[in-house]
Design a protein around this motif. Structure first.
Motif, PDB file in Angstrom:
ATOM      1  N   ARG A 142      -3.711   4.239  -0.895  1.00  0.00           N
ATOM      2  CA  ARG A 142      -3.867   3.547  -2.180  1.00  0.00           C
ATOM      3  C   ARG A 142      -3.307   2.130  -2.058  1.00  0.00           C
ATOM      4  NH1 ARG A 142      -7.038   6.828  -5.366  1.00  0.00           N
ATOM      5  NH2 ARG A 142      -6.619   8.937  -4.664  1.00  0.00           N
ATOM      6  N   ASP A 143      -3.934   1.197  -2.761  1.00  0.00           N
ATOM      7  CA  ASP A 143      -3.428  -0.176  -2.745  1.00  0.00           C
ATOM      8  C   ASP A 143      -2.324  -0.322  -3.794  1.00  0.00           C
ATOM      9  OD1 ASP A 143      -4.717  -0.399  -5.202  1.00  0.00           O
ATOM     10  OD2 ASP A 143      -6.324  -1.689  -4.450  1.00  0.00           O
ATOM     11  N   GLY A 166      -2.965   1.117  -7.147  1.00  0.00           N
ATOM     12  CA  GLY A 166      -3.242   2.547  -7.187  1.00  0.00           C
ATOM     13  C   GLY A 166      -4.688   2.901  -6.911  1.00  0.00           C
ATOM     14  N   GLN A 167      -5.492   1.909  -6.546  1.00  0.00           N
ATOM     15  CA  GLN A 167      -6.900   2.148  -6.240  1.00  0.00           C
ATOM     16  C   GLN A 167      -7.038   2.618  -4.798  1.00  0.00           C
ATOM     17  OE1 GLN A 167      -9.338   1.974  -8.556  1.00  0.00           O
ATOM     18  NE2 GLN A 167      -7.602   1.621  -9.936  1.00  0.00           N
ATOM     19  N   PRO A 168      -8.023   3.484  -4.509  1.00  0.00           N
ATOM     20  CA  PRO A 168      -8.213   3.967  -3.138  1.00  0.00           C
ATOM     21  C   PRO A 168      -8.551   2.831  -2.177  1.00  0.00           C
ATOM     22  CG  PRO A 168      -9.610   5.178  -4.690  1.00  0.00           C
ATOM     23  CD  PRO A 168      -8.987   4.067  -5.441  1.00  0.00           C
ATOM     24  N   GLY A 206     -10.636   6.930  -0.298  1.00  0.00           N
ATOM     25  CA  GLY A 206      -9.245   6.730   0.103  1.00  0.00           C
ATOM     26  C   GLY A 206      -8.625   7.909   0.815  1.00  0.00           C
ATOM     27  N   ASP A 210      -3.835   9.849   2.325  1.00  0.00           N
ATOM     28  CA  ASP A 210      -4.293   9.339   1.043  1.00  0.00           C
ATOM     29  C   ASP A 210      -3.804   7.901   0.962  1.00  0.00           C
ATOM     30  OD1 ASP A 210      -5.198   8.941  -1.515  1.00  0.00           O
ATOM     31  OD2 ASP A 210      -3.694  10.216  -2.472  1.00  0.00           O
ATOM     32  N   TRP A 267       0.838  -1.195   0.000  1.00  0.00           N
ATOM     33  CA  TRP A 267       0.000   0.000   0.000  1.00  0.00           C
ATOM     34  C   TRP A 267       0.870   1.240   0.000  1.00  0.00           C
ATOM     35  CZ3 TRP A 267      -4.196  -1.033   4.278  1.00  0.00           C
ATOM     36  CH2 TRP A 267      -5.074  -2.021   3.829  1.00  0.00           C
ATOM     37  N   LYS A 268       0.351   2.285  -0.593  1.00  0.00           N
ATOM     38  CA  LYS A 268       0.996   3.592  -0.565  1.00  0.00           C
ATOM     39  C   LYS A 268       0.099   4.515   0.254  1.00  0.00           C
ATOM     40  CE  LYS A 268       4.067   2.324  -3.660  1.00  0.00           C
ATOM     41  NZ  LYS A 268       4.675   1.119  -3.190  1.00  0.00           N
TER      42      LYS A 268
END
Length: 161
Positions: A88-89, A92-94, A124, A86, A67-68
């Motif tokens: 994101r997986d 890049g999805q929330p 996200g 914020d 995750w980011k």
């Protein structure tokens, strides 16, 4: 005016007074130091040691999820701070539906720690507010829970002006 001679009993009383003051100051400073900063990072090192393997496993799981999570914290002049995440997986999805909690921890004084309640403000995006945040160095700790299990943990040093 006659000068009194320096006798053995006067020297003895001066030495006792001198060392009494030194010992008194040392005892006072020692008590103050122990009361303000006990020198422990956790309340129970034994309990922390028991959870050590679980923490390593949770860290490996977090790395595998990739995750980011980016955090931005800003302190205003009135001492009010706003924290925004914020999440994101790996694709890049929330990341939605999590319960994120934030803490501002003073590196030198555990009593000054502040909790920051975060709520989902968008897809996200998680936001929270903290009042009465003093300027200086803080450790920003972010924990994300899903169904009672911690799935994310981050600790970063931040400087708030």
């Amino acid at each position: 005016m006659a000068i009194k001679p320096l006798t053995g009993s006067n020297v003895f009383l001066m030495l006792v007074a001198f060392f009494g003051v030194v010992i008194g100051v040392n005892v006072t400073m020692m008590k103050l130091a122990i009361a303000t900063l006990p020198g422990t990072d956790v309340d129970s090192p034994y309990a922390a040691g028991l959870t050590y393997d679980r923490e390593i496993s949770a860290a490996r799981d977090q790395v595998a999820r990739n995750w980011k999570v980016s955090a931005h914290i800003e302190r205003r002049a009135d001492g009010h701070a706003v924290l925004q995440l914020d999440a994101r997986d790996a694709a890049g999805q929330p990341v939605t539906g999590l319960k994120f909690e934030g803490r501002l921890e003073r590196p030198t004084d555990k009593r000054a720690d502040l909790a920051v309640e975060l709520s989902e403000a968008g897809s996200g995006i998680y936001r929270g507010d903290a009042a009465s945040v003093a300027p200086g160095q803080w450790d920003l700790v972010i924990e994300g829970d899903a169904k009672g299990d911690r799935v994310f943990l981050s600790r970063n040093r931040v400087i708030l002006n």
